[in-house]
Design an enzyme around this catalytic site. Structure first.
Site, PDB file in Angstrom:
ATOM      1  N   CYS A   2     105.221 -33.424 -13.094  1.00  0.00           N
ATOM      2  CA  CYS A   2     105.075 -34.005 -14.379  1.00  0.00           C
ATOM      3  C   CYS A   2     103.789 -35.214 -14.154  1.00  0.00           C
ATOM      4  CB  CYS A   2     106.107 -34.171 -15.217  1.00  0.00           C
ATOM      5  SG  CYS A   2     107.220 -32.717 -15.563  1.00  0.00           S
ATOM      6  N   ASP A 106     117.091 -31.672 -15.838  1.00  0.00           N
ATOM      7  CA  ASP A 106     117.720 -32.866 -15.076  1.00  0.00           C
ATOM      8  C   ASP A 106     117.275 -34.198 -15.602  1.00  0.00           C
ATOM      9  OD1 ASP A 106     115.011 -31.835 -14.110  1.00  0.00           O
ATOM     10  OD2 ASP A 106     114.953 -33.156 -12.592  1.00  0.00           O
ATOM     11  N   SER A 374     108.434 -30.652   2.518  1.00  0.00           N
ATOM     12  CA  SER A 374     107.806 -31.073   3.549  1.00  0.00           C
ATOM     13  C   SER A 374     108.400 -32.004   4.537  1.00  0.00           C
ATOM     14  CB  SER A 374     106.661 -32.042   2.715  1.00  0.00           C
ATOM     15  OG  SER A 374     107.089 -33.014   2.070  1.00  0.00           O
ATOM     16  N   GLY A 375     108.077 -32.636   5.504  1.00  0.00           N
ATOM     17  CA  GLY A 375     108.593 -33.206   6.464  1.00  0.00           C
ATOM     18  C   GLY A 375     108.142 -34.849   6.503  1.00  0.00           C
TER      19      GLY A 375
END
Length: 682
Positions: A2, A106, A374-375
């Site tokens: 968002c 959430d 992702s890392g």
């Protein structure tokens, strides 16, 4: 993920009527529609003092959860971006205490936690988020950004109003006019502290909150910061226990980030970080469904030869039984995307990494995915960069010695350190760099080198700026600017030796290269340019707080060759041990290499320009350079001529240093055009 925008008209300012504010908000949201194409909403206070706007990318509670959110009494109003994890447990806790929810989103936790805890709600939030909340009973606006700054948030005072938004371009709709901040440009404040390249526009820093009151009073303060164990603090756990704990914490972080009401994928490169996330994610999914598949997305450069990580990523995906997606990219595609990435990054770039991520995220979205793990973050907190061992060597590691680890003696350590400091710092550089210059900047952080390397990577030397700019801003001293941007209490820990130098270097790495660059132009901004939400498990604050208690020698692990007696250093050693069952042996053993988006190579004897050369030749003209106002054309001209006639092609696939500088120059040209910035004339 968002996007949001907000405005607050304090007392004594002229304000539009409700429809006028609503129109301003809608126009502002249109500038960041890419962040949330699924729904647009605005709210305006009855007295027209405050307006909130939101564009939604629907991931949790798809049918509901539209924003702006409010409480049941319509006293608290809020817009939230990002993801808050473990929200179901917190929701149950709040409901048992009598708090009422309208949705299963959430994001609504922010409203109800504020009602319970006030501005002290922030420690209860776990995840990547940014929000703006308005308490109409107190006429107080509260904004906050997650602990690592994964989600962006900017603010400025324009015509007496407070403007807040996910991206600076959203301010344009309110009549804000972009102007260069010459001091920030020359000293790279965008990389060093809370400044941007635009005058009067600030980033709300990671782990910080902002309070604004109707009188115009504005206060920014920290609610969380990275911390480490003291240098001499003993650790009761064994090495095996620490390896197990790292694995457990990482599993927990990945498990939370797999929660989604839409499909989830994983970015997969040739390194251990992304491979570990993919391998552990698939392990978790197959605990529930033995036939579960996980989509992996890899950016490959077939023209790059040995510097292409695509083949390694392919072997990893095959080992994992993943649903593999390989995105093959050419230099022309990277060059064609470069200027679009600047509009989204909103900061100067000096490589083709951002266009690579931009193209990869576009592919992900076209495949129907909104969420990708992702890392990012492993290198900073687990000693992954090639230039960190030098800071590890600056001091002995008492906790490591107490655990019985075989480590270099003080004499060996100092000899290795002296030898390394004679070499060139291994980092992508826009300006000259060594281990021995910038003595004051090094002294301010206990003698470490990391911030000097990062300063060279992200800033040019004085020769790039014309005499008028230098007269106003002074000679560039980016290492010092970085040091000054670090919290004084952290500088004190560095100088006093309370924290090990490797931990100081890790702290600075996180505050600069990670939070100001990687998470921006190689992470969130490129992902959200195509409405993709990136989730980095290594930046779960519970995980980071644990690994920051681990002795430095288990991150940068010294290994002695018994035959020669020489020492080598294995980066991210404890992570390798923790994730070994979930990655290939090839990845487990592979040393970290610089990740590059390589340019194509001109064959010997050819005169035709490669795509990057052609683009730079077309766009970097004297007229365009001098229109910016602070760049020195003679230096730019020499660099351009040299790069066009005699380009270098480094063996590691990185760019010619002159090409890096020219991309940096082009960045200002493009940002000036896109933000309609007037020529800087002091």
């Amino acid at each position: 993920m968002c996007g949001l925008t907000a405005v607050y008209y304090p007392e004594a300012t002229t304000r539009p009527d409700s429809s006028g504010i609503g129109e301003l908000l809608s126009n502002s949201l249109a500038k960041i529609q890419h962040r949330g194409p699924d729904y647009t909403g605005v709210w305006v206070a009855s007295d027209c003092s405050v307006g909130l706007g939101h564009v939604r990318l629907s991931i949790i509670d798809l049918e509901h959860g539209q924003q702006p959110l409010s409480d049941e009494d319509e006293h608290i109003h809020c817009v939230v971006t990002g993801e808050i994890y473990d929200h179901e447990r917190i929701r149950d806790e709040l409901m048992s205490q009598g708090f009422t929810f309208k949705t299963k989103s959430d994001s609504e936790l922010v409203v109800q936690l504020y009602k319970r805890d006030g501005i002290d709600l922030l420690p209860s939030l776990r995840g990547e988020f940014a929000f703006v909340l308005y308490d109409s009973t107190r006429r107080l606006m509260l904004a906050a950004r997650d602990r690592f700054g994964i989600k962006p948030l900017y603010y400025t005072i324009s015509d007496g109003r407070l403007l807040i938004a996910s991206e600076m371009k959203a301010f344009l709709a309110f009549g804000w006019k972009a102007k260069w901040d010459i001091d920030s440009v020359v000293h790279n404040g965008d990389f060093s502290d809370d400044r941007t390249i635009f005058k009067g526009v600030n980033k709300l820093m990671a782990g910080h909150s902002l309070v604004f009151r109707p009188t115009g009073y504005l206060k920014v303060q920290s609610y969380w910061d990275i911390t480490y164990s003291n240098t001499d603090a003993p650790n009761a756990a064994t090495v095996d226990e620490m390896i197990s704990n790292v694995r457990t914490h990482l599993f927990d972080a990945i498990r939370l980030r797999l929660r989604s009401d839409v499909p989830v994928g994983v970015y997969l490169s040739g390194g251990i970080d992304s491979a570990a996330v993919a391998g552990m994610a698939i392990h978790l999914l197959r605990q529930k469904n033995p036939n579960a598949k996980l989509a992996t997305f890899t950016l490959a450069f077939p023209d790059a030869g040995d510097n292409d990580e695509g083949p390694i990523a392919h072997r990893t995906a095959t080992f994992l039984g993943a649903e593999e997606h390989m995105v093959n990219v050419t230099e022309k595609e990277l060059v064609d995307a470069f200027e679009a990435t600047l509009w989204h990054a909103e900061q100067p770039l000096w490589s083709l990494l951002a266009p690579g991520k931009y193209l990869l995220s576009n592919f992900v979205r076209n495949q129907g995915y909104k969420v990708v793990l992702s890392g990012e973050g492993a290198d900073e907190f687990l000693g992954g960069y090639a230039w960190l061992p030098v800071d590890y060597l600056r001091r002995s590691d008492p906790p490591g010695l107490a655990m019985g680890l075989e480590l270099p003696s003080d004499a060996e350590r100092e000899a290795i350190l002296n030898r390394i400091q004679m070499a060139t710092v291994p980092v992508l550089s826009l300006s000259k760099n060594s281990y021995t210059d910038a003595p004051l900047a090094r002294k301010m952080l206990g003698g470490i080198s990391a911030h000097r390397a990062y300063a060279a990577a992200g800033s040019a030397g004085a020769e790039l700026y014309n005499p008028r700019a230098i007269a106003v801003a002074g000679v560039p001293d980016v290492p010092r600017a970085i040091a000054e941007g670090i919290n004084p209490s952290i500088r004190k820990k560095a100088v006093s030796g309370k924290w090990h130098p490797l931990n100081i270097a890790s702290y600075v790495s996180a505050k600069t290269i990670l939070m100001q660059a990687i998470l921006n132009h190689m992470g969130e901004r490129m992902e959200m340019s195509h409405s993709v939400e990136g989730r980095p498990p290594f930046l779960d604050h519970n995980f980071v707080e644990y690994v920051n208690t681990i002795p430095p020698s288990l991150k940068v692990r010294p290994v002695k060759n018994e035959t020669s007696g020489t020492w080598a250093f294995t980066e991210k050693w404890i992570l390798r041990q923790a994730v070994k069952p979930y990655v290939t042996e090839e990845v487990f053993l592979r040393r970290k290499l610089s990740y590059n988006a390589p340019p194509s190579r001109r064959r010997e004897g050819e005169s035709i320009l490669v795509p990057l050369q052609a683009h730079l030749k077309a766009r970097i003209t004297r007229t365009n350079v001098e229109r910016v106002g602070f760049l020195e054309w003679s230096l730019v001209e020499d660099s351009l001529t040299g790069y066009l006639t005699n380009p270098n092609f480094p063996a590691d696939g990185s760019l010619d240093a002159r090409a890096q500088l020219l991309l940096y120059v082009l960045s200002f040209i493009v940002l000036q055009e896109k933000f309609d910035v007037p020529t800087w004339d002091n």
